[in-house]
Design a protein around this motif. Sequence first.
Motif, mmCIF file in Angstrom:
data_model
loop_
_atom_site.group_PDB
_atom_site.id
_atom_site.type_symbol
_atom_site.label_atom_id
_atom_site.label_comp_id
_atom_site.label_asym_id
_atom_site.label_seq_id
_atom_site.Cartn_x
_atom_site.Cartn_y
_atom_site.Cartn_z
ATOM 1 N N TYR A 1 -63.067 67.765 44.221
ATOM 2 C CA TYR A 1 -63.765 67.450 43.113
ATOM 3 C C TYR A 1 -64.570 65.625 43.515
ATOM 4 N N LYS A 2 -65.501 64.933 42.909
ATOM 5 C CA LYS A 2 -66.348 63.935 42.833
ATOM 6 C C LYS A 2 -66.280 62.548 42.896
ATOM 7 N N GLY A 3 -65.286 62.934 41.096
ATOM 8 C CA GLY A 3 -65.376 61.627 40.642
ATOM 9 C C GLY A 3 -64.683 60.354 41.840
ATOM 10 N N PRO A 4 -64.325 59.171 40.947
ATOM 11 C CA PRO A 4 -63.462 57.746 42.370
ATOM 12 C C PRO A 4 -62.079 58.927 42.349
ATOM 13 N N ILE A 5 -61.561 58.521 43.480
ATOM 14 C CA ILE A 5 -60.542 57.982 43.408
ATOM 15 C C ILE A 5 -59.139 57.329 43.829
ATOM 16 N N TYR A 6 -58.064 56.461 43.005
ATOM 17 C CA TYR A 6 -57.374 55.709 43.157
ATOM 18 C C TYR A 6 -55.810 56.039 43.702
ATOM 19 N N GLN A 7 -55.858 54.902 45.058
ATOM 20 C CA GLN A 7 -54.532 55.259 45.480
ATOM 21 C C GLN A 7 -53.883 53.923 45.094
ATOM 22 N N ASN A 8 -52.699 54.352 45.875
ATOM 23 C CA ASN A 8 -51.771 53.090 45.263
ATOM 24 C C ASN A 8 -50.904 52.208 47.166
ATOM 25 N N HIS A 9 -50.912 51.085 47.580
ATOM 26 C CA HIS A 9 -50.565 50.823 48.257
ATOM 27 C C HIS A 9 -49.451 50.508 49.585
ATOM 28 N N ALA A 10 -49.138 51.738 48.997
ATOM 29 C CA ALA A 10 -47.648 52.630 49.370
ATOM 30 C C ALA A 10 -48.419 53.947 50.468
ATOM 31 N N GLY B 1 -58.756 61.641 57.463
ATOM 32 C CA GLY B 1 -59.796 61.562 57.977
ATOM 33 C C GLY B 1 -60.963 61.450 56.836
ATOM 34 N N LYS B 2 -61.526 62.584 56.902
ATOM 35 C CA LYS B 2 -63.371 62.297 56.361
ATOM 36 C C LYS B 2 -62.964 62.380 54.796
ATOM 37 N N SER B 3 -61.409 62.647 54.672
ATOM 38 C CA SER B 3 -61.416 63.421 52.621
ATOM 39 C C SER B 3 -61.564 61.746 52.141
ATOM 40 N N VAL B 4 -60.564 61.140 52.340
ATOM 41 C CA VAL B 4 -60.079 59.832 52.542
ATOM 42 C C VAL B 4 -61.491 58.990 52.043
ATOM 43 N N GLU B 5 -61.925 58.671 52.653
ATOM 44 C CA GLU B 5 -63.328 57.619 52.834
ATOM 45 C C GLU B 5 -64.299 57.745 51.162
ATOM 46 N N GLY B 6 -63.506 56.421 51.031
ATOM 47 C CA GLY B 6 -64.784 55.605 49.956
ATOM 48 C C GLY B 6 -63.842 55.880 48.580
ATOM 49 N N ALA B 7 -62.190 56.262 48.265
ATOM 50 C CA ALA B 7 -61.069 55.547 47.752
ATOM 51 C C ALA B 7 -60.664 54.231 47.767
ATOM 52 N N ILE B 8 -59.706 54.105 45.735
ATOM 53 C CA ILE B 8 -59.757 52.143 46.132
ATOM 54 C C ILE B 8 -58.317 52.114 46.280
ATOM 55 N N VAL C 1 -59.407 46.937 48.295
ATOM 56 C CA VAL C 1 -59.915 47.223 49.187
ATOM 57 C C VAL C 1 -60.420 49.301 49.317
ATOM 58 N N ARG C 2 -61.496 49.659 49.505
ATOM 59 C CA ARG C 2 -62.101 50.411 49.738
ATOM 60 C C ARG C 2 -62.189 51.397 50.878
ATOM 61 N N ILE C 3 -60.923 52.647 51.348
ATOM 62 C CA ILE C 3 -61.946 52.902 52.502
ATOM 63 C C ILE C 3 -63.371 53.733 53.127
ATOM 64 N N GLU C 4 -63.229 52.708 54.140
ATOM 65 C CA GLU C 4 -64.727 53.108 54.856
ATOM 66 C C GLU C 4 -64.655 53.150 56.366
ATOM 67 N N ASN C 5 -65.252 54.497 57.055
ATOM 68 C CA ASN C 5 -65.536 53.940 58.562
ATOM 69 C C ASN C 5 -63.676 54.309 58.631
ATOM 70 N N ALA C 6 -62.963 55.124 58.221
ATOM 71 C CA ALA C 6 -61.580 54.555 58.729
ATOM 72 C C ALA C 6 -60.814 53.472 58.710
ATOM 73 N N GLY C 7 -61.825 52.529 57.978
ATOM 74 C CA GLY C 7 -61.027 51.295 57.721
ATOM 75 C C GLY C 7 -61.056 50.384 56.993
ATOM 76 N N TRP C 8 -60.175 49.920 56.545
ATOM 77 C CA TRP C 8 -59.809 48.996 54.655
ATOM 78 C C TRP C 8 -60.749 48.453 54.756
ATOM 79 N N LYS C 9 -62.079 48.008 53.611
ATOM 80 C CA LYS C 9 -62.598 47.140 53.522
ATOM 81 C C LYS C 9 -62.312 45.969 52.126
ATOM 82 N N LEU C 10 -63.028 45.031 52.574
ATOM 83 C CA LEU C 10 -62.412 44.064 51.465
ATOM 84 C C LEU C 10 -63.586 44.529 50.229
ATOM 85 N N ILE C 11 -63.232 44.952 49.119
ATOM 86 C CA ILE C 11 -63.877 44.627 47.420
ATOM 87 C C ILE C 11 -64.227 43.255 46.906
#
Lengths: 345, 375
Positions: free
Chosen positions: B228-237, B248-255, B364-374
Amino acid sequence: MDLQITLLLGQDGITNGAIYALLSLALVLVFTVTRVIFIPQGEFVAYGALTLASFQAGKTPGTLWLLAGAGILVALIDLKIALAAGARQRIARILLWNLGYPAAITVLIFLGKPEGWPLAAQVLLSLALVVPLGPMVYRLAFQPAAEASVLVLLIISVAVHLALVGLGLLFFGAEGSRTPSFSDAALQLGSITVSGQTLWVLGSSLLLIAALYQFFGRTIYGKALRATAINRTGARLMGISTVMAGKLSFLLAAAIGAFSGILIAPITTIYYDTGFLIGLKGFVAAIIGGLASYPVAAAGALLVGLLEAYSSFWASAFKEVIVFTLIIPVLLWRSLTTHHVEEEE
Amino acid sequence: MKRLLVVTLIAGYSTLALADVKVGVIVGATGPGASLGIPYKNTFGILPKTLGGEKVEYIVLDDGTDPTNAVTNAKKLVLEDKVDLIIGSTSVPTALAVVDVANETKTPQISISPLPGSNGKSPWAFSVPQSMAIMMKANLDHMKLNGVKTVAFIGFADALGDQIFNGFAPQAEAAGIKIVVAERYARTDTSVVGQVLKVLAAKPDAVLLGGSGTPGALPHITLIERGYKGPIYQNHAVVNKDFLRVGGKSVEGAIVPTGPVIVADQLPDSNPTKKVSLQYIKAYEGMFGPGSSNAFSAYSYDAYLLADRAVAIALKKSKPGTPEFREAIRDALESTKELVGTHGVYSMTRTDHTGVDSRAVVLVRIENAGWKLIK
């Protein structure tokens, strides 16, 4: 649902089914030999996987302290009995297995720094750590009540399960872990890719099943276990120790459980309580085999795995419902077709 | 034995005479909700010894994430320990179960888990976490901005999954975004290949996931594995360190929508929650080590802040241990105005017992195994 999806789901179902098959074999083995419905089977799955994950994270797994603690308890009880019976020749053996072995593993872990080891060595160390817990659990929880009714043994089994799950939470925390796969190779079969780990799971399962078949058919210990399963009293009269048979069956069950856990840890996330549900699905398969037949149990496990995979596609919210409802027609069919005579009560 | 009994009785009376404020805390530190319950519980180890200026005693009980136990614990706290306030519990079903007891015994309750549905509208129950609708609105706004027209959902087959879906679906429909597939899985499932294949077959513009903690990573990882290549939205839980470790790497880029406390150091100084959040992080990480601060323990901290203010007001009217004091706490909680916490700014009214607005959500977006504010 096109052909590709059908194949992918089938592959997923067979992989999970192979694990359920291993667990159902262990459940049938333990039940036939000791009449224990071994609910804690799943905990060995979780302990095996999470112990390996702890080594890889450079942590000391809590199961080490469980092994040491259980070893000390078993040693104390056995020493007391040996001394009371005046059997001094047994003392060295008791000390060696229950205190010496855990001590050796501890030294190995603290001096050997297993996080730098190759995966195979880590797997062996995890097995060496978790598997002896099987016979120790039998010695502490089930051996004193070995002659009790199936119901009492089941209640003990539930208690052991709850205790081990609680300890699992304490040792490994509430969050799950994954381990790297055994190999990154992948097999291209027509339009679908079969991952290396899937092949490992299937290959190991087949190999283990074949090994168990050989063990029961060819070796003296295997035959002793079979004899105990067929007739406990008769086996005893022939000089087979039921205590030995019980410990051996728990050893095998723990080994199968821990190894299954290590096999699936790269495919899915394992939590301290994951084992229960996996074990329960193995149990559904074992029930299909009437808690007696190994081949039917293994076939039942594949059925459970496939049913699970396809129902997760068609009705994901009801997947568990569908899998566990399978037990009702099976029980109905079993109770209608077999004329079982209760040997006790 | 008799002497011992007398001594305990005297000891019992003497604590009554001192009239400390007593707070009963119910958490699910074991059982299926343990991964959230443990950080929720940890906060009570870092709180000051006073509440509203008065000495405080926290009585922390574990409900094993079981509603029956939660009710037993709540009754024990109210009837035996005579607490003035209940904080808890930490999962939706257990927190809702406590509401009944709070109502019956007229004890104020600050829930640190959301209280959805009509049962949560009790006059005695307040809740700290952002409602699911507020969180999902942030996701939805981002989807609209990026031209997403169809969404697929994979969530837990339990109350949390329902809540996330119901927080999202009505708003999405109103915004003209279509939910093409809604699939469920269980927290302990070992495979979600079936659900993921169904999602892929529907070819959605984006996927929304409704799981929590590390189990929330499973569909995420499987989606990426299956290409799957599209955007993935998660929830705060899912916002915790272990999710990043397992994903790990799989969740990089998630919103991910979450409370501002998670990215406190990235917030502009003008954000009111920044100062309080940094205070909480300093206290929490001082006790549990660097990087240990998290969204859940921050909810407990906000519950403390709300209680601190309410107890200070109530102490002027009445004495701890009395029904009047409990009622005064409740009234004081209802009058909360612009109280700055770690997750948002709280303003309660008679009808609004949650009291947070859009200031309580950041994406936030997951970047380099951390949370980055959008931004």
